[in-house]
Enzyme design. Structure first.
Site, short mmCIF file in Angstrom:
data_model
loop_
_atom_site.label_atom_id
_atom_site.label_comp_id
_atom_site.label_asym_id
_atom_site.label_seq_id
_atom_site.Cartn_x
_atom_site.Cartn_y
_atom_site.Cartn_z
N ASP A 44 7.81 1.76 4.95
CA ASP A 44 7.67 0.83 6.07
C ASP A 44 6.70 1.50 7.04
O ASP A 44 6.48 2.71 6.96
CB ASP A 44 9.06 0.64 6.71
CG ASP A 44 8.98 -0.15 8.00
OD1 ASP A 44 8.26 -1.14 8.04
OD2 ASP A 44 9.65 0.26 8.99
N ASP A 62 6.09 0.62 10.97
CA ASP A 62 6.52 0.84 12.36
C ASP A 62 7.83 1.62 12.38
O ASP A 62 8.83 1.17 11.85
CB ASP A 62 6.75 -0.51 13.05
CG ASP A 62 5.47 -1.32 13.12
OD1 ASP A 62 4.44 -0.75 13.47
OD2 ASP A 62 5.52 -2.53 12.79
C1 BG6 Z 1 8.00 -4.68 12.06
C2 BG6 Z 1 8.61 -4.24 13.36
O1 BG6 Z 1 7.44 -3.59 11.43
O2 BG6 Z 1 7.04 -5.67 12.31
C3 BG6 Z 1 9.12 -5.45 14.11
O3 BG6 Z 1 9.64 -3.34 13.10
C4 BG6 Z 1 8.06 -6.50 14.28
O4 BG6 Z 1 9.62 -5.03 15.34
C5 BG6 Z 1 7.48 -6.85 12.93
O5 BG6 Z 1 8.59 -7.64 14.90
C6 BG6 Z 1 6.33 -7.87 13.02
O6 BG6 Z 1 5.25 -7.31 13.68
P1 BG6 Z 1 3.94 -8.08 14.13
O7 BG6 Z 1 2.97 -7.00 14.41
O8 BG6 Z 1 3.56 -8.97 13.01
O9 BG6 Z 1 4.31 -8.84 15.36
MG MG Z 2 10.14 -0.34 10.93
#
Ligand code: BG6
Ligand code: MG
Length: 757
Positions: free
Chosen positions: A549, A551
């Site tokens: 993953d 983030d």
């Molecule tokens: C995930 C995060 O990796 O991505 C979430 O943990 C986030 O918090 C999701 O909502 C979607 O991200 P993005 O950048 O498409 O808004």
């Molecule tokens: Mg994550």
């Protein structure tokens, strides 16, 4: 010698009187008898003298002493002393006996015609050395004259030294309380007769005096509070009568004056003076003055801050006044939980509801906030405000999983109650949160949703819970129920073997018998014994690829996601909490927004949702604008390199549509064999879609793949895809993962593979 008994003083000079008074004091042992009507015999032993007295119907009395002085001059100090003592005796016994109604009426009649000076003279003449007695008469009759001076009376009877210091002791305290008691009885009587102004005059003096005494002689406070309570109650009743404006004004002045004093105390069980007069504080100027007084006290009177703050809150609502001062606001904010409880206890439901508007949700710990919302819910139910009941019950059920609140919600708003069950089910995986499980079980059992009930019970796997609810299921879901029990029994036998398993299962066997499921379950077990051999879980030795993953695993952008939501929700009027992070982490952008909107009861159209989601992304992009390879989480780069060295395939599996951009900033985009991001999956984690696709891209079987995730939803998605899961972060939150480590710098790819085997 012959004198008027109740006017002895006018017959003698002060010097003679003094001599006799001295003798009265000295005489500490004597007999006073009445051998026949109107005839008294006085024999003293210490000092020794002997007087005979005859009482005539005209009020005169003649006395005869045995001493030589009397024989010579027909008068002596003994005779005079005996007369004084006789008078005292008669007065005492008269007081003791209750006077007949007729006598009282006559006396009242006489007294009514007197001026205060005459009354005083009368009293001092007839009750000279008995100040308590004199005061009592005054207390009883002062209201009969034109301008009764109660202040004077009360001061007069309160012992003071020459410097004006009050000298109360146990004995004279009793006298003081008696007099005040008499006055208050008069006040009650006058109030009954609707003599409002007269009642007020007594109350004004007694309230002032009682408060003064209780401050000046604190050691007797408790005793004095008895009278004070009574006085306050009468005052409150008085204020409920239709008083003339001038009288109302006097009551206002009195209440303001006393309440404003340093040392003023709210007495338990009584209404504060300012609240008694509240109904007739009508002018803006007076309201402001009262409000400012309460504000001042709320800041300065630390002992009674709560009571004052509650009054401030009340008047803000009632009079629509805004508190401006920062210190008051700080006090209100700090005390708000207690203010709400206090108002709730007093049954001031409207004030409770009003105060709720001032609750700044992020200031208080969760449990306290819950208490405040519960107080609000009680108030809303009392006032019959259905919309508010449903809003608060919704919030309590959703944010605090409060089952009682949910029950109330079911009563008022069936649809919302159902919605709660849906949301809670979605966000709390079975057995991850006991309270959530309880809410769902109770909910579905109340709504009769048996499929859901059984599904959850099965997933939780706690047989004690199943035992509690299976009664409702045994007719409609008999086979499924038998399956669940059989599976549990089978697993327990496998895990523990014969004796221990039997012990562990004994209560279940007993229960199954009692609800007549034994035979069915035994049948199922036989079948299982035949079929089931060996596990089917992924084999660790076969691991050939890692999926990461992004983030929170490779780079610390999770905080920026959360902060961006915080900013967006603030604009929508809600303060999100740390706990929401748990729910948005790993979830797609829209899924996160949907969750937060439901959580805070915000309704938006489809277009608005799109707009706010885009806004969130703008905020997020701005926050990560400056990201460089230095922002890689500790050990991340080394771990990626080692993975490759270990001959494993690598993929990225992120829900973020920004993943590729972030990888670019981190300069690691070409380290992966496959990159799957938010654009590649329709479903949000915990749906396995993204990881299933990652496995496909790597051309590996999910059982050959280990997923690295920082979100509980991510771990669930990985397991649902059939992969192994390594959690990064809090072991409690990630307890479903096969292994939990605190960060990639805490392990190596080979170590992970070893641990999984
Ligand atoms: C995930 C995060 O990796 O991505 C979430 O943990 C986030 O918090 C999701 O909502 C979607 O991200 P993005 O950048 O498409 O808004
Ligand atoms: Mg994550």
């Amino acid at each position: 010698m012959k004198v008027v008994l109740f006017d002895i003083e006018s017959h003698f000079t002060p010097a003679v009187m003094e001599e006799a008074m001295d003798l009265v004091r000295e005489t500490n042992e004597y007999d006073l008898t009445q051998p026949e009507e109107g005839f008294y015999h006085f024999i003293s032993r210490q000092p020794d003298y002997h007087v005979e007295m005859a009482f005539k119907s005209d009020g005169t009395v003649s006395a005869k002493c045995q001493c030589t002085v009397f024989k010579r001059t027909r008068q002596c100090k003994h005779a005079l002393a005996a007369l004084l003592m006789l008078r005292d005796h008669i007065l005492r016994s008269r007081r003791a006996k209750s006077k007949s109604k007729h006598e009282n009426l006559l006396l009242d009649d006489v007294l009514k015609k007197m001026t205060v000076t005459e009354l005083r003279n009368f009293i001092s003449t007839h009750a000279q050395s008995h100040s308590a007695f004199r005061a009592e008469i005054l207390a009883n009759y002062l209201h009969l004259i034109k301008k009764p001076d109660y202040h004077h009376l009360l001061l007069d009877m309160t012992p003071m030294d020459k410097f004006g210091t009050i000298k109360l002791n146990r004995n004279n305290l009793k006298t003081v309380r008696n007099i005040i008691g008499t006055l208050l009885r008069q006040a009650q009587q006058l109030l009954k007769e609707k003599a409002l102004s007269e009642t007020f005059q007594i109350l004004e003096a007694t309230l002032h005096h009682l408060y003064r005494l209780s401050i000046k002689v604190p050691q007797f406070q408790e005793q004095l509070y008895t009278e004070l309570r009574l006085a306050l109650r009468i005052f409150d009743t008085l204020c409920h009568q239709s008083m003339a404006p001038r009288l109302q004004h006097s009551a206002f002045v009195l209440a303001m004056d006393i309440s404003g004093r340093e040392g003023y105390t709210f007495l338990k069980g009584t209404k504060p003076l300012l609240l008694s007069i509240e109904p007739f504080i009508l002018e803006e100027k007076s309201r402001l003055a009262a409000f400012q007084l309460a504000e001042k006290k709320a800041i300065l009177d630390s002992r009674q801050q709560l009571s004052w703050a509650s009054i401030v809150m009340r008047w803000m609502r009632l009079w629509d006044i805004r508190s401006t001062g920062k210190p008051v606001k700080a006090v209100l904010n700090r005390l708000m939980p207690d203010i709400l409880q206090e108002l709730s206890r007093q049954g001031d439901h409207e004030d409770v509801i009003y105060s709720l508007h001032f609750v700044q949700t992020d200031t208080y710990p969760k449990t306290i906030l819950k208490g405040m919302l519960q107080a609000g819910l009680r108030a809303a139910r009392q006032t019959g405000d259905r919309a508010l009941v449903s809003r608060l019950a919704y919030q309590l059920s959703l944010s605090y999983l409060d089952t009682d609140a949910w029950d109330i919600l079911l009563e008022t708003d069936h649809e919302s109650a159902q919605r709660i069950l849906k949301v809670v089910k979605e966000y709390y995986a079975p057995a991850t949160d006991e309270v959530a499980d309880q809410l769902l079980l109770r909910g579905w059992s109340a709504t009769g949703d048996k499929d859901e009930l059984l599904g959850r019970l099965n997933a939780i796997g706690d047989m004690n819970l199943l035992i509690r609810f299976d009664d409702q299921l045994k007719t409609s879901h008999r086979t499924q129920l038998e399956d669940v029990y059989a599976t549990h029994i089978y697993a327990t036998r496998e895990a523990y073997g014969g004796v221990i398993a039997r012990q562990k299962l004994s209560n279940i066997f007993g229960h199954l018998k009692s609800i007549d499921l034994s035979a069915g379950v035994a049948e199922k077990l036989k079948l299982m014994d035949k079929k089931n051999k060996g596990g089917t879980g992924p084999q660790a030795a076969d691991i050939r690829g890692f999926v990461f993953d992004l983030d929170g695993v490779i780079v610390d952008t999770a905080v920026h996601h959360f902060q961006s939501w915080k900013i967006i929700l603030k604009e929508l009027g809600a303060d999100i909490t740390e706990e929401d992070d748990h729910h948005t982490r790993g979830a797609s952008r829209m899924e996160s927004l949907e969750y937060l909107l439901t959580r805070y009861g915000i309704k938006l159209t489809h277009e608005e949702k799109e707009m706010w989601a885009a806004k969130k992304n703008e905020v997020y992009l701005e926050a990560i604008e400056q990201i460089t390879p230095r922002d890689l989480l500790p050990g991340a780069l080394a771990f990626l390199i080692d993975t490759r060295k270990a001959g494993l395939k690598l993929a990225l599996g992120s829900a973020s549509k920004n993943a590729r951009g972030v990888l670019k900033k981190l300069a690691i985009e070409d380290r992966f064999d496959a990159i799957l991001d938010g654009n590649d999956a329709k479903e949000s984690k915990p749906n396995p879609e993204i990881f299933t696709k990652a496995c496909e891209a790597l051309q590996l079987d999910p059982a050959e793949v280990v997923v690295f995730e920082d979100a509980a939803k991510g771990v669930q998605a990985a397991l649902a895809a059939g992969c192994h899961a390594v959690g990064l972060g809090d072991p409690m939150a990630l307890k479903e993962a096969d292994i939990v480590i605190s960060g990639l710098d805490q392990s190596t790819p080979t170590l992970i593979i070893e641990q999984l085997s």
